[in-house]
Design a protein around this motif. Structure first.
Motif, short mmCIF file in Angstrom:
data_model
loop_
_atom_site.label_atom_id
_atom_site.label_comp_id
_atom_site.label_asym_id
_atom_site.label_seq_id
_atom_site.Cartn_x
_atom_site.Cartn_y
_atom_site.Cartn_z
N GLY A 26 3.30 0.26 -3.75
CA GLY A 26 3.27 1.69 -3.47
C GLY A 26 2.87 1.93 -2.02
N PRO A 27 2.87 3.19 -1.59
CA PRO A 27 2.58 3.52 -0.19
C PRO A 27 1.13 3.29 0.20
CG PRO A 27 2.90 5.52 -1.46
CD PRO A 27 3.23 4.37 -2.36
N GLY A 28 0.20 3.30 -0.75
CA GLY A 28 -1.20 3.08 -0.42
C GLY A 28 -2.14 3.79 -1.36
N LYS A 29 -3.43 3.49 -1.22
CA LYS A 29 -4.46 4.10 -2.05
C LYS A 29 -4.83 5.45 -1.47
CE LYS A 29 -9.03 3.34 -3.99
NZ LYS A 29 -8.70 3.80 -5.31
N LEU A 30 -4.86 6.46 -2.31
CA LEU A 30 -5.23 7.80 -1.89
C LEU A 30 -6.76 7.88 -1.80
CD1 LEU A 30 -4.19 10.62 -1.19
CD2 LEU A 30 -4.38 11.19 -3.61
N LEU A 31 -7.26 8.13 -0.62
CA LEU A 31 -8.70 8.22 -0.39
C LEU A 31 -9.21 9.63 -0.66
CD1 LEU A 31 -8.82 6.17 2.95
CD2 LEU A 31 -9.25 5.35 0.63
N ASP A 32 -10.52 9.78 -0.77
CA ASP A 32 -11.12 11.09 -1.05
C ASP A 32 -10.80 12.14 0.01
OD1 ASP A 32 -12.24 10.16 -3.40
OD2 ASP A 32 -14.15 9.61 -2.46
N ASN A 33 -10.60 11.68 1.25
CA ASN A 33 -10.31 12.63 2.34
C ASN A 33 -8.82 13.00 2.41
OD1 ASN A 33 -9.12 10.39 3.47
ND2 ASN A 33 -10.55 10.21 5.18
N GLY A 34 -8.01 12.47 1.48
CA GLY A 34 -6.59 12.80 1.44
C GLY A 34 -5.69 11.83 2.19
N ASN A 35 -6.28 10.89 2.93
CA ASN A 35 -5.48 9.90 3.66
C ASN A 35 -5.05 8.77 2.73
OD1 ASN A 35 -5.79 11.28 6.07
ND2 ASN A 35 -7.63 10.13 6.64
N LEU A 36 -3.99 8.06 3.13
CA LEU A 36 -3.54 6.88 2.39
C LEU A 36 -3.97 5.63 3.14
CD1 LEU A 36 0.14 7.69 1.30
CD2 LEU A 36 -1.87 7.49 -0.16
N ARG A 37 -4.57 4.68 2.41
CA ARG A 37 -4.92 3.37 2.97
C ARG A 37 -3.85 2.39 2.52
NH1 ARG A 37 -6.63 -1.07 0.81
NH2 ARG A 37 -7.35 -0.07 -1.09
N GLU A 38 -3.22 1.70 3.49
CA GLU A 38 -2.18 0.72 3.17
C GLU A 38 -2.73 -0.36 2.26
OE1 GLU A 38 0.37 -1.28 5.98
OE2 GLU A 38 0.37 0.52 7.22
N LEU A 39 -1.84 -0.93 1.43
CA LEU A 39 -2.25 -1.99 0.53
C LEU A 39 -2.32 -3.33 1.27
CD1 LEU A 39 -0.22 -1.10 -2.68
CD2 LEU A 39 -2.46 -0.33 -1.97
N SER A 40 -3.14 -4.23 0.73
CA SER A 40 -3.32 -5.55 1.33
C SER A 40 -2.23 -6.53 0.94
CB SER A 40 -4.67 -6.14 0.92
OG SER A 40 -5.71 -5.30 1.34
N VAL A 41 -1.50 -6.22 -0.12
CA VAL A 41 -0.43 -7.12 -0.57
C VAL A 41 0.92 -6.56 -0.14
CG1 VAL A 41 -1.73 -8.01 -2.53
CG2 VAL A 41 -0.29 -6.01 -2.84
N LYS A 42 1.90 -7.45 -0.07
CA LYS A 42 3.26 -7.04 0.32
C LYS A 42 4.26 -7.79 -0.55
CE LYS A 42 3.40 -10.33 4.17
NZ LYS A 42 2.35 -11.15 3.64
N PRO A 43 5.48 -7.31 -0.65
CA PRO A 43 6.49 -8.02 -1.43
C PRO A 43 6.64 -9.46 -0.94
CG PRO A 43 7.27 -5.83 -0.91
CD PRO A 43 6.00 -6.03 -0.14
N GLY A 44 6.72 -10.37 -1.91
CA GLY A 44 6.84 -11.79 -1.61
C GLY A 44 5.53 -12.54 -1.75
#
Length: 109
Positions: free
Chosen positions: A49-67
């Motif tokens: 997915g695009p990232g974790k939704l933080l409390d402040n409304g921002n998205l944090r990128e995920l640490s894993v990637k396809p592959g």
């Protein structure tokens, strides 16, 4: 192992994983029947997915990637069949770690 794209796009911090089947032989060469073997807790990341939704409304990128090859908890995944292929959907927080390409996993006694 095929690397064809999956027809699902996970939301937020969800990850789509394909199980990597474990060997059906023990280290000593004994064949392990399907009824005695457990499903592996190791898989290949197919989509994130695009990232974790933080409390402040921002998205944090995920640490894993396809592959990436990952380890995950035994009961943490939701199993689905998409286009005839069994896949798992889990949250990034349910992933225990990313395996190095040279890592060889063995089950603890």
């Amino acid at each position: 192992m095929s690397t064809r794209p999956v027809s699902i796009r996970p939301l937020y911090d969800h990850v789509v994983v394909r199980r990597i089947e474990s060997s059906t032989k023990s280290a000593g060469g004994i064949v392990i029947p399907d009824s005695a073997s457990e499903k592996p807790n190791r898989g290949e990341v197919l989509a994130v997915g695009p990232g974790k939704l933080l409390d402040n409304g921002n998205l944090r990128e995920l640490s894993v990637k396809p592959g990436d090859q990952v380890l995950f908890g035994k009961y943490s995944a939701n199993e689905l069949k998409i286009d005839g292929e069994e896949v798992l959907i889990l949250k990034e927080s349910d992933i225990l770690g990313i395996l190095d390409n040279k890592a060889k996993l063995e089950k603890a006694a």
